[in-house]
Design an enzyme around this catalytic site. Structure first.
Site, PDB file in Angstrom:
ATOM      1  N   ARG A  41     -11.040  -0.624  -6.452  1.00 41.59           N
ATOM      2  CA  ARG A  41      -9.769  -1.044  -5.840  1.00 41.59           C
ATOM      3  C   ARG A  41      -9.775  -2.534  -5.482  1.00 41.59           C
ATOM      4  NH1 ARG A  41      -9.685   2.702  -7.984  1.00 41.59           N
ATOM      5  NH2 ARG A  41      -9.330   4.827  -7.316  1.00 41.59           N
ATOM      6  N   SER A  57      -2.803   5.314  -0.489  1.00 43.10           N
ATOM      7  CA  SER A  57      -3.954   5.363   0.424  1.00 43.10           C
ATOM      8  C   SER A  57      -3.948   4.166   1.359  1.00 43.10           C
ATOM      9  CB  SER A  57      -5.260   5.363  -0.368  1.00 43.10           C
ATOM     10  OG  SER A  57      -5.326   6.521  -1.149  1.00 43.10           O
ATOM     11  N   GLU A  91      -6.862  -0.426   2.081  1.00 46.22           N
ATOM     12  CA  GLU A  91      -6.588  -0.520   0.643  1.00 46.22           C
ATOM     13  C   GLU A  91      -5.231  -1.182   0.411  1.00 46.22           C
ATOM     14  OE1 GLU A  91      -7.806   2.784  -1.771  1.00 46.22           O
ATOM     15  OE2 GLU A  91      -5.959   2.700  -2.951  1.00 46.22           O
TER      16      GLU A  91
HETATM   17  C1  LIG Z   1       2.444   8.429  -3.278  1.00 40.91           C
HETATM   18  C2  LIG Z   1       1.516   7.332  -3.712  1.00 40.91           C
HETATM   19  C3  LIG Z   1       0.331   7.661  -4.349  1.00 40.91           C
HETATM   20  C4  LIG Z   1      -0.560   6.666  -4.753  1.00 40.91           C
HETATM   21  N1  LIG Z   1      -1.723   7.018  -5.378  1.00 40.91           N
HETATM   22  C5  LIG Z   1      -2.552   6.053  -5.830  1.00 40.91           C
HETATM   23  C6  LIG Z   1      -3.753   6.429  -6.527  1.00 40.91           C
HETATM   24  O1  LIG Z   1      -4.058   7.591  -6.752  1.00 40.91           O
HETATM   25  N2  LIG Z   1      -4.560   5.427  -6.955  1.00 40.91           N
HETATM   26  C7  LIG Z   1      -4.269   4.101  -6.736  1.00 40.91           C
HETATM   27  O2  LIG Z   1      -5.032   3.244  -7.167  1.00 40.91           O
HETATM   28  N3  LIG Z   1      -3.157   3.737  -6.063  1.00 40.91           N
HETATM   29  C8  LIG Z   1      -2.295   4.683  -5.607  1.00 40.91           C
HETATM   30  N4  LIG Z   1      -1.167   4.311  -4.925  1.00 40.91           N
HETATM   31  C9  LIG Z   1      -0.946   2.904  -4.557  1.00 40.91           C
HETATM   32  C10 LIG Z   1      -0.149   2.073  -5.568  1.00 40.91           C
HETATM   33  O3  LIG Z   1       0.705   2.880  -6.354  1.00 40.91           O
HETATM   34  C11 LIG Z   1      -1.086   1.266  -6.463  1.00 40.91           C
HETATM   35  O4  LIG Z   1      -1.892   0.391  -5.706  1.00 40.91           O
HETATM   36  C12 LIG Z   1      -0.319   0.418  -7.491  1.00 40.91           C
HETATM   37  O5  LIG Z   1      -1.226  -0.151  -8.400  1.00 40.91           O
HETATM   38  C13 LIG Z   1       0.515  -0.687  -6.850  1.00 40.91           C
HETATM   39  O6  LIG Z   1       1.354  -1.210  -7.850  1.00 40.91           O
HETATM   40  P1  LIG Z   1       2.738  -1.898  -7.485  1.00 40.91           P
HETATM   41  O7  LIG Z   1       3.321  -2.386  -8.747  1.00 40.91           O
HETATM   42  O8  LIG Z   1       3.575  -0.996  -6.671  1.00 40.91           O
HETATM   43  O9  LIG Z   1       2.234  -3.131  -6.637  1.00 40.91           O
HETATM   44  P2  LIG Z   1       2.810  -3.667  -5.252  1.00 40.91           P
HETATM   45  O10 LIG Z   1       2.597  -2.639  -4.203  1.00 40.91           O
HETATM   46  O11 LIG Z   1       4.169  -4.195  -5.462  1.00 40.91           O
HETATM   47  O12 LIG Z   1       1.809  -4.874  -4.987  1.00 40.91           O
HETATM   48  C14 LIG Z   1       0.443  -4.616  -4.696  1.00 40.91           C
HETATM   49  C15 LIG Z   1      -0.334  -5.928  -4.864  1.00 40.91           C
HETATM   50  O13 LIG Z   1      -0.312  -6.297  -6.238  1.00 40.91           O
HETATM   51  C16 LIG Z   1       0.236  -7.587  -6.405  1.00 40.91           C
HETATM   52  N5  LIG Z   1       1.001  -7.593  -7.650  1.00 40.91           N
HETATM   53  C17 LIG Z   1       1.926  -6.689  -8.062  1.00 40.91           C
HETATM   54  N6  LIG Z   1       2.367  -7.023  -9.289  1.00 40.91           N
HETATM   55  C18 LIG Z   1       1.723  -8.161  -9.649  1.00 40.91           C
HETATM   56  C19 LIG Z   1       1.753  -9.002 -10.792  1.00 40.91           C
HETATM   57  N7  LIG Z   1       2.528  -8.750 -11.855  1.00 40.91           N
HETATM   58  N8  LIG Z   1       0.951 -10.093 -10.807  1.00 40.91           N
HETATM   59  C20 LIG Z   1       0.155 -10.380  -9.761  1.00 40.91           C
HETATM   60  N9  LIG Z   1       0.081  -9.619  -8.648  1.00 40.91           N
HETATM   61  C21 LIG Z   1       0.855  -8.519  -8.600  1.00 40.91           C
HETATM   62  C22 LIG Z   1       1.116  -7.806  -5.163  1.00 40.91           C
HETATM   63  O14 LIG Z   1       1.302  -9.168  -4.884  1.00 40.91           O
HETATM   64  C23 LIG Z   1       0.310  -7.084  -4.094  1.00 40.91           C
HETATM   65  O15 LIG Z   1      -0.701  -7.920  -3.587  1.00 40.91           O
HETATM   66  C24 LIG Z   1      -0.241   5.303  -4.513  1.00 40.91           C
HETATM   67  C25 LIG Z   1       0.968   4.965  -3.888  1.00 40.91           C
HETATM   68  C26 LIG Z   1       1.834   5.962  -3.492  1.00 40.91           C
HETATM   69  C27 LIG Z   1       3.122   5.567  -2.829  1.00 40.91           C
END
Ligand SMILES: Cc1cc2nc3c(=O)[nH]c(=O)nc-3n(C[C@H](O)[C@H](O)[C@H](O)COP(=O)(O)OP(=O)(O)OC[C@H]3O[C@@H](n4cnc5c(N)ncnc54)[C@H](O)[C@@H]3O)c2cc1C
Length: 291
Positions: free
Chosen positions: A160, A209, A280
């Site tokens: 992570r 998480s 996380e």
């Molecule tokens: C119900 C639920 C279940 C989940 N289960 C999991 C799981 O099993 N495993 C897991 O790993 N995660 C899980 N997550 C967390 C989340 O979905 C992941 O961390 C996911 O990768 C975040 O992606 P996002 O596009 O929503 O990023 P965001 O939440 O929008 O951003 C997260 C970080 O990434 C950066 N970021 C986003 N896009 C870019 C880009 N294009 N370039 C540079 N930086 C960027 C942002 O600046 C920020 O720092 C879960 C979330 C929820 C709500």
């Protein structure tokens, strides 16, 4: 290129909290990302990218930065032999759908991660034994210094974690997958989705998480459950009664409520188990300290 001022970010996070970005823009191509990076650089503005906001806590007071959202060309997905080329703003679900249709397996774990490719690379998202590191071949990253490809080892991916910092924008990623029967992919995804639904509050507003799993026999969720924190509420935020490593927006939550819950959870885990839980979730803006 259109840059807006004071854009509310709550609607860009799955928890539904957070104040405005001082500047906000949608970028539809790599050239537009580069133009926006130059715009911010010329004004001394920090840059942060939002994906689907599914792992993001934004300060209630807002963020003094240019916040980018990737669309169109930089959110598109294409299949090229055994490779998937996905824009940083592409939803994992779309990339997985295209991979399945093309008979390419290895990305099934991402059905549990409701985010984008860029967000997945940023934190080396993973579930059920799979993670981005296992499928990533290379990543195109744009920053004020220029645009170039980085390998997984240059990204420093571990549990992570990546070495990426705000100001570095994942505009494209190449995933190397392997041939697999689409029916087998569909069956595995259905099984993983059923497991997730049984264990997690998938129908609530959360950010995934809260804490990374500690180096301990108990997961963060089991530890917080044993601390009696399931259902614990501060303001409009509560620790999920279903899974203690999730915080739900139980109605009118503010980011400060979620932070206060996290502080309490860390205090209790330390008191009862001597463990320092590490968060996380990604934090954006000036947030109250977690300690
Ligand atoms: C119900 C639920 C279940 C989940 N289960 C999991 C799981 O099993 N495993 C897991 O790993 N995660 C899980 N997550 C967390 C989340 O979905 C992941 O961390 C996911 O990768 C975040 O992606 P996002 O596009 O929503 O990023 P965001 O939440 O929008 O951003 C997260 C970080 O990434 C950066 N970021 C986003 N896009 C870019 C880009 N294009 N370039 C540079 N930086 C960027 C942002 O600046 C920020 O720092 C879960 C979330 C929820 C709500």
């Amino acid at each position: 290129m259109s840059v807006k001022e004071q854009v509310a970010l709550a609607r860009y996070t799955t928890l539904g909290t957070g104040g405005p970005a001082s500047a906000f823009a949608r970028a539809r191509s790599i050239a537009e990302v580069e133009e926006l990076l130059r715009f911010a650089d010329a004004r001394g503005l920090a840059v942060a990218t939002v994906g689907l906001g599914s792992n993001l806590l934004v300060a209630d007071e807002g963020v003094d930065a240019l916040v980018l959202k990737l669309d169109a060309e930089v959110a598109a997905v294409a299949v090229d032999g055994e490779r998937i080329r996905a824009g940083g703003g592409a939803a994992n679900a779309v990339a997985l759908h295209r991979a399945r249709a093309a008979g390419l397996g290895g990305f099934e774990f991402a059905c549990a991660i409701p985010g984008t490719i860029g967000g997945g690379v940023w934190m080396n998202g993973g579930a059920y034994g799979g993670d981005f590191e296992q499928v990533l071949e290379r990543v195109l990253v744009a920053s004020a210094e220029g645009t170039g490809w980085l390998t997984p080892s240059e990204l420093g991916l571990s549990y992570r974690h990546s070495n990426l910092r705000h100001g570095q924008v994942v505009v494209e990623a190449e995933l190397h997958l392997r041939r697999r029967d689409p029916a087998a992919i569909k069956a595995e995804v259905a099984e993983l989705n059923a497991r997730r639904k049984a264990a997690q509050p998938t129908n609530k507003r959360t950010f995934g998480s809260v804490f990374k799993n500690p180096d301990h026999e108990l997961t963060a969720g089991r530890m917080l459950e044993a601390c009696g924190l399931k259902g614990h509420r501060i303001g409009g935020a509560q620790i999920s009664p279903k899974h203690a490593n999730f915080i739900e927006n139980a109605g009118g939550a503010r980011t400060a409520d979620a932070i206060a819950l996290m502080r309490e959870a860390r205090r209790r885990a330390h008191e009862q188990y001597g463990v320092e839980l590490r968060h996380e979730v990604e934090l954006l803006g000036q947030l109250p300290p977690l300690e």
